[in-house]
Design a protein around this motif. Sequence first.
Motif, PDB file in Angstrom:
ATOM      1  N   GLU A   1       1.012  -1.165   0.187  1.00 22.88           N
ATOM      2  CA  GLU A   1       0.042   0.066  -0.175  1.00 22.88           C
ATOM      3  C   GLU A   1       0.922   1.195  -0.025  1.00 22.88           C
ATOM      4  O   GLU A   1       1.936   1.374   0.679  1.00 22.88           O
TER       5      GLU A   1
ATOM      6  N   THR B   1      -2.368   6.473  -4.093  1.00 25.51           N
ATOM      7  CA  THR B   1      -3.635   5.928  -4.648  1.00 25.51           C
ATOM      8  C   THR B   1      -4.477   7.028  -4.727  1.00 25.51           C
ATOM      9  O   THR B   1      -4.820   8.020  -3.993  1.00 25.51           O
TER      10      THR B   1
ATOM     11  N   TYR C   1      -4.651   5.691   6.197  1.00 30.38           N
ATOM     12  CA  TYR C   1      -5.747   6.392   5.478  1.00 30.38           C
ATOM     13  C   TYR C   1      -6.697   6.981   6.284  1.00 30.38           C
ATOM     14  O   TYR C   1      -7.324   6.303   7.132  1.00 30.38           O
TER      15      TYR C   1
ATOM     16  N   THR D   1     -11.920   5.225   5.702  1.00 26.92           N
ATOM     17  CA  THR D   1     -12.390   4.733   4.738  1.00 26.92           C
ATOM     18  C   THR D   1     -14.050   5.142   4.170  1.00 26.92           C
ATOM     19  O   THR D   1     -14.800   5.389   5.004  1.00 26.92           O
TER      20      THR D   1
ATOM     21  N   THR E   1      -8.125   3.630  -2.821  1.00 24.85           N
ATOM     22  CA  THR E   1      -7.817   3.047  -1.568  1.00 24.85           C
ATOM     23  C   THR E   1      -8.851   3.662  -0.482  1.00 24.85           C
ATOM     24  O   THR E   1      -9.211   2.777   0.099  1.00 24.85           O
TER      25      THR E   1
ATOM     26  N   THR F   1      -5.727  -3.896  -2.728  1.00 28.38           N
ATOM     27  CA  THR F   1      -4.197  -4.167  -3.229  1.00 28.38           C
ATOM     28  C   THR F   1      -4.414  -5.460  -3.704  1.00 28.38           C
ATOM     29  O   THR F   1      -4.399  -6.273  -2.504  1.00 28.38           O
TER      30      THR F   1
ATOM     31  N   ILE G   1      -5.845  -4.471   2.299  1.00 27.09           N
ATOM     32  CA  ILE G   1      -6.419  -2.798   2.387  1.00 27.09           C
ATOM     33  C   ILE G   1      -6.356  -2.557   3.923  1.00 27.09           C
ATOM     34  O   ILE G   1      -6.641  -3.352   5.040  1.00 27.09           O
TER      35      ILE G   1
END
Length: 327
Positions: A47, A51, A67, A70, A272, A278, A294
């Motif tokens: 990752e 992205t 991240y 989500t 992502t 991924t 992920i």
Amino acid sequence: MTGNIENEQGPKHKRDLTRRKVVVASAGAAVAVGAGATLAAGAFAGENGKTKGASATSTSSDSEVCYRLTSETTEGPYYIDADKLRQDITEDKEGIPLTLDLKVIDSETCKPLRNVAVDIWHCDALGIYSGYESLSTGGGGLPSGAPSGSPTGEPPTGAPSGGTGGGSIHSEPTDDERYLRGTWKTDKQGRVTFKTIFPGWYQGRCVHIHTKVHVDGEWTDAGYEGGHTCHTGQFFFDEESVLASAEVEPYSTSTTERTTLTEDTIYDQSGTAGGLLTLKYDKKNIAKGVRASITVGVDPDATHDGTDDAVQPGGGGASASPSSSAS
């Protein structure tokens, strides 16, 4: 088995909402959950923060990408409230082996969330959902009364989908099958691994896997009790992998017209951050198996049950902010 989440939903709370219970076949299952499973090391090494659409930062103590939040999506009509506590959800279904490595983190602190319950569920290689075989449209056949013709991007009535209208529509199970469904808990690193098969497709939707993350509950001899759902989302597969899977039986026998990733009305096109997995597999022989991974960023104080503020068909928007769903 307890009732479905949407039937138990009351006023929203942050952490004092007690409304779900995972029922297991025996107390022995709780022992298995406590023991955990051997997870793949370095599963998320692939990752990165490049992205499209991902808002990412790196912590000083962890080289992995964090991240931020989500995307939330609609629950869809075919969720069954955590019927099986298990990591291998394949049962006897044919298809390309898929190992799904997930890591759940607090989107604000980037710290892993341990001992949370993660549900996943998806259709089989021909687009059929367990529990709803009579309603599914896999293989190209449509249920009685359903519209015919090429998909227009909007899921047809009666077809498995990420949801329609307000996203709160739910169908009661029509059979006792429970393949390709399961719940397991994250370890101290926030990781959980599932064994399954590469999903197929059905009319109106791209290839995807549904997921829910439940926090603040308690693992007991009876399973997982209390808590609330802080994330409802879907995981997606890139076009290259789906096209490769379509060359392998039984996927190759499907007569259903496929909706592409860019045509899908649920995926928000944010890479992502939107749930795009991924993937690692032999490009010359995908039939050997696929490893998908992920990192899922969630707000543990929020309630996202997939029936209100999620990305809806045709919406194409990003997820709601954490404050929009937490009271």
